[in-house]
Design a protein around this motif. Structure first.
Motif, PDB file in Angstrom:
ATOM      1  N   SER A  11       0.957  -1.175  -0.229  1.00 51.93           N
ATOM      2  CA  SER A  11      -0.014  -0.024   0.181  1.00 51.93           C
ATOM      3  C   SER A  11       0.877   1.502   0.126  1.00 51.93           C
ATOM      4  N   LYS A  13       3.918   1.559  -1.003  1.00 57.77           N
ATOM      5  CA  LYS A  13       4.441   1.511  -2.317  1.00 57.77           C
ATOM      6  C   LYS A  13       3.738   1.965  -3.381  1.00 57.77           C
ATOM      7  N   GLN A  14       2.239   1.427  -3.578  1.00 62.03           N
ATOM      8  CA  GLN A  14       1.231   2.137  -4.270  1.00 62.03           C
ATOM      9  C   GLN A  14       1.101   3.566  -4.197  1.00 62.03           C
ATOM     10  N   ARG A  15       0.955   3.971  -3.032  1.00 60.50           N
ATOM     11  CA  ARG A  15       0.877   5.747  -2.597  1.00 60.50           C
ATOM     12  C   ARG A  15       2.118   6.082  -3.312  1.00 60.50           C
ATOM     13  N   GLN A  17       4.359   5.288  -5.595  1.00 59.79           N
ATOM     14  CA  GLN A  17       4.086   5.362  -7.220  1.00 59.79           C
ATOM     15  C   GLN A  17       2.991   6.275  -7.755  1.00 59.79           C
ATOM     16  N   GLU A  18       1.843   6.237  -7.113  1.00 58.23           N
ATOM     17  CA  GLU A  18       0.771   7.288  -7.470  1.00 58.23           C
ATOM     18  C   GLU A  18       1.245   8.869  -7.392  1.00 58.23           C
ATOM     19  N   LYS A  19       2.031   9.109  -6.301  1.00 64.80           N
ATOM     20  CA  LYS A  19       2.387  10.355  -6.071  1.00 64.80           C
ATOM     21  C   LYS A  19       3.488  10.779  -6.928  1.00 64.80           C
ATOM     22  N   GLN A  20       4.378   9.756  -7.150  1.00 67.10           N
ATOM     23  CA  GLN A  20       5.486  10.014  -8.394  1.00 67.10           C
ATOM     24  C   GLN A  20       4.851  10.215  -9.750  1.00 67.10           C
ATOM     25  N   ARG A  21       3.753   9.319  -9.954  1.00 68.39           N
ATOM     26  CA  ARG A  21       3.077   9.509 -11.240  1.00 68.39           C
ATOM     27  C   ARG A  21       2.409  10.980 -11.388  1.00 68.39           C
ATOM     28  N   ARG A  22       1.905  11.281 -10.439  1.00 67.91           N
ATOM     29  CA  ARG A  22       1.108  12.819 -10.503  1.00 67.91           C
ATOM     30  C   ARG A  22       2.147  13.766 -10.540  1.00 67.91           C
TER      31      ARG A  22
END
Length: 96
Positions: A11, A13-15, A17-22
């Motif tokens: 979780s 890691k997913q957060r 990754q999502e922050k980096q994607r944004r």
């Protein structure tokens, strides 16, 4: 307990990754907007150069365009830079 810990790790890691994607999406958007602004500035610089030619000098163009003389000069400088950059690029592309 180990299962919960690995779920939390995934979780996190997913957060991340999502922050980096944004963040990357925002940087990409800013880069595209900067390119558009640069293109518009170059077009404006060309138009201001034409205005100076039509009105005779920087002061007359400034008055007619309701634009400060400093801005006129900045755009004239930008147009000169673009022209010399285009000349240099054409020279670089020419066979020796």
């Amino acid at each position: 307990m180990t299962v919960q810990n690995s779920e939390k790790s995934v979780s996190r890691k997913q957060r991340l990754q999502e922050k980096q994607r944004r963040q990357l999406a925002v940087v990409d958007t800013v880069d595209k907007a900067e390119a558009k602004v640069r293109k518009a500035e170059v077009e404006l610089a060309v138009a201001v150069t034409e205005a100076v030619q039509v009105f005779g000098d920087e002061l007359s163009a400034s008055e007619e365009l309701d634009m400060p003389v400093e801005a006129i000069r900045r755009f004239l400088g930008m147009a000169q830079e673009e022209a010399s950059g285009a000349d240099n690029a054409a020279g670089d592309a020419a066979p020796a």
